[in-house]
Design an enzyme around this catalytic site. Structure first.
Site, PDB file in Angstrom:
ATOM      1  N   GLN A  56       3.810   3.585   4.079  1.00  0.00           N
ATOM      2  CA  GLN A  56       3.648   3.396   5.533  1.00  0.00           C
ATOM      3  C   GLN A  56       2.451   4.202   6.045  1.00  0.00           C
ATOM      4  OE1 GLN A  56       7.738   4.461   6.478  1.00  0.00           O
ATOM      5  NE2 GLN A  56       7.592   6.191   5.086  1.00  0.00           N
ATOM      6  N   HIS A  87      18.793  14.794  16.524  1.00  0.00           N
ATOM      7  CA  HIS A  87      19.287  15.464  15.307  1.00  0.00           C
ATOM      8  C   HIS A  87      20.644  16.138  15.537  1.00  0.00           C
ATOM      9  CE1 HIS A  87      14.884  15.278  14.062  1.00  0.00           C
ATOM     10  NE2 HIS A  87      15.542  14.527  13.192  1.00  0.00           N
ATOM     11  N   GLU A 131      14.965  10.437   0.357  1.00  0.00           N
ATOM     12  CA  GLU A 131      13.805  10.026   1.177  1.00  0.00           C
ATOM     13  C   GLU A 131      12.855   9.229   0.287  1.00  0.00           C
ATOM     14  OE1 GLU A 131      12.334  10.176   4.385  1.00  0.00           O
ATOM     15  OE2 GLU A 131      10.821   9.071   3.196  1.00  0.00           O
ATOM     16  N   ASP A 181      19.382   8.325   8.525  1.00  0.00           N
ATOM     17  CA  ASP A 181      18.313   8.731   9.446  1.00  0.00           C
ATOM     18  C   ASP A 181      17.048   7.973   9.071  1.00  0.00           C
ATOM     19  OD1 ASP A 181      16.504  11.873   9.994  1.00  0.00           O
ATOM     20  OD2 ASP A 181      16.581  10.004  11.150  1.00  0.00           O
ATOM     21  N   PRO A 188       9.888  -0.261   4.603  1.00  0.00           N
ATOM     22  CA  PRO A 188      10.916   0.271   3.687  1.00  0.00           C
ATOM     23  C   PRO A 188      12.284   0.433   4.357  1.00  0.00           C
ATOM     24  CG  PRO A 188       9.310   1.971   4.262  1.00  0.00           C
ATOM     25  CD  PRO A 188       8.778   0.697   4.796  1.00  0.00           C
TER      26      PRO A 188
HETATM   27  N1  SAM Z   1      14.392   9.771  13.860  1.00  0.00           N
HETATM   28  C1  SAM Z   1      13.665   8.633  13.340  1.00  0.00           C
HETATM   29  C2  SAM Z   1      14.111   7.358  13.999  1.00  0.00           C
HETATM   30  O1  SAM Z   1      15.121   7.371  14.695  1.00  0.00           O
HETATM   31  O2  SAM Z   1      13.403   6.362  13.818  1.00  0.00           O
HETATM   32  C3  SAM Z   1      13.765   8.599  11.843  1.00  0.00           C
HETATM   33  C4  SAM Z   1      13.013   9.750  11.267  1.00  0.00           C
HETATM   34  S1  SAM Z   1      12.739   9.872   9.579  1.00  0.00           S
HETATM   35  C5  SAM Z   1      11.036  10.213   9.641  1.00  0.00           C
HETATM   36  C6  SAM Z   1      12.818   8.238   8.949  1.00  0.00           C
HETATM   37  C7  SAM Z   1      12.595   8.315   7.450  1.00  0.00           C
HETATM   38  O3  SAM Z   1      13.185   7.203   6.782  1.00  0.00           O
HETATM   39  C8  SAM Z   1      11.101   8.301   7.038  1.00  0.00           C
HETATM   40  O4  SAM Z   1      10.772   9.529   6.438  1.00  0.00           O
HETATM   41  C9  SAM Z   1      11.000   7.135   6.051  1.00  0.00           C
HETATM   42  O5  SAM Z   1      10.097   7.387   4.999  1.00  0.00           O
HETATM   43  C10 SAM Z   1      12.428   7.042   5.564  1.00  0.00           C
HETATM   44  N2  SAM Z   1      12.817   5.768   4.963  1.00  0.00           N
HETATM   45  C11 SAM Z   1      12.486   4.518   5.378  1.00  0.00           C
HETATM   46  N3  SAM Z   1      13.026   3.595   4.541  1.00  0.00           N
HETATM   47  C12 SAM Z   1      13.718   4.290   3.571  1.00  0.00           C
HETATM   48  C13 SAM Z   1      14.493   3.907   2.437  1.00  0.00           C
HETATM   49  N4  SAM Z   1      14.660   2.618   2.119  1.00  0.00           N
HETATM   50  N5  SAM Z   1      15.060   4.883   1.684  1.00  0.00           N
HETATM   51  C14 SAM Z   1      14.892   6.203   2.012  1.00  0.00           C
HETATM   52  N6  SAM Z   1      14.155   6.632   3.064  1.00  0.00           N
HETATM   53  C15 SAM Z   1      13.586   5.681   3.841  1.00  0.00           C
END
Ligand code: SAM
Length: 306
Positions: A56, A87, A131, A181, A188
């Site tokens: 991304q 959080h 993650e 989260d 992804p």
């Molecule tokens: N608070 C945010 C929101 O409400 O949109 C989310 C924050 S956190 C940064 C979201 C995380 O999900 C990102 O670090 C992203 O890389 C991760 N992510 C996205 N798709 C994923 C997957 N299939 N497996 C694990 N992590 C994933």
């Protein structure tokens, strides 16, 4: 009977139209391009980081009101100014409702804010964080240290770099609380909004375990909430959502999906108060009263529950 969808405005066909760059639309502003008919823009005081990871587009910039802002593919993920709301509500609600959570799984959460809040519970013995994008973790450690506040160095934290959907499909580990989260269901993140992911996650819950999911802003993303709730209706005896308003997640209160076969949602207020006091948490949003009230849904959100 198929209804020809009202085409009040030219619909952007996602496949054909390349995603616009939110920084190019209005110079000096970061325009969020998550929704077709609704945009928000944050002034870019200073661009701190901008790079494309394998998964991304990752940016961080300073905004005079929200402090440092993290975007992934031009969608606001978290801001220093209001991250505490999201959080705190996504961690303390399931953990205090459960009452004896020792094993917590966080899917996503690359900025470290969720791990920070979960690890504040001394009763939690192990936090597994899955993650997909190592760059988000590395980058957040360096540019957003006040989000993780050392969580990545906590000996109770197991950081796994993997797709969360693949992890729950393959692990034999079991958890008391699963916190999804994730980003929104684009890129992804899409894999974390599927029936198969929810079924695998349910298999990873211990008896009485709880799953909570980031389910967007119902006023703008109602279909996503309905889809998750449809899957949860098939999987859990208790499924619903609870709400909190996070200013940078524009469009009204955001929903957190809730699924469990236990009775944690009905924990009495005085028990929550006792648990909250025993946990010794200093919070800026969560209170036991807010916890209980968050499950009271306005009619337009109830209508989204299958
Ligand atoms: N608070 C945010 C929101 O409400 O949109 C989310 C924050 S956190 C940064 C979201 C995380 O999900 C990102 O670090 C992203 O890389 C991760 N992510 C996205 N798709 C994923 C997957 N299939 N497996 C694990 N992590 C994933």
């Amino acid at each position: 009977m198929s209804h020809e969808k009202e085409r009040s405005a030219p619909e952007r066909d996602r496949e054909d139209t390349p995603a616009e760059d939110g920084f190019a639309i209005m110079p000096g502003w970061a325009v969020e391009t998550l929704h077709d008919d609704f945009r928000q823009a944050l002034r870019v005081g200073k661009l701190i980081y901008d790079s494309k990871t394998r998964h991304q587009r990752l940016r961080v910039f300073e905004n005079p009101t929200f402090g440092r802002v993290l975007t992934l593919d031009d969608v606001i993920q978290t801001t220093e100014g209001d991250e505490f709301i999201y959080h705190e509500m996504m961690s303390h609600v399931p953990i205090l409702a459960h009452g004896a959570a020792t094993d917590v799984l966080i899917i996503g959460g690359g900025d470290g804010g969720m791990a920070r809040e979960v690890l504040r519970h001394r009763t939690v013995e192990r936090v597994t964080m899955v993650e997909i994008d190592a760059a988000v973790v590395e980058f957040s450690r360096q540019y957003l240290p006040q989000l993780s506040q050392g969580a990545f160095d906590d000996p109770r934290l197991d950081l796994v770099i993997d797709d969360g959907a693949r992890f729950v499909a393959g692990t034999d580990r079991r958890f008391d609380v699963i916190i999804v989260d994730s980003t929104d269901p684009i890129g992804p993140g899409e894999a974390l909004f599927t029936d198969s992911f929810y079924a695998d996650a349910k298999r990873c819950l211990k008896e009485g375990g709880i799953i909570v999911t980031q389910n967007g802003v119902p006023f703008l993303q109602g279909a996503e909430l309905t889809q998750t709730m449809r899957a949860f209706k098939r999987l859990f005896t208790d499924r619903c959502c609870y709400l909190a308003t996070v200013p940078s997640y524009a469009g009204g209160p955001m929903a957190f999906g809730w699924g469990t076969d236990g009775v944690a949602r009905s924990v009495p207020l005085d028990v929550l108060r006792t648990r909250f006091a025993a946990a010794g948490l200093e919070t800026r949003y969560y209170t036991p009263e807010v916890h209980k009230a968050a499950f009271a849904l306005p009619a337009y959100v109830r209508k989204l529950m299958p």
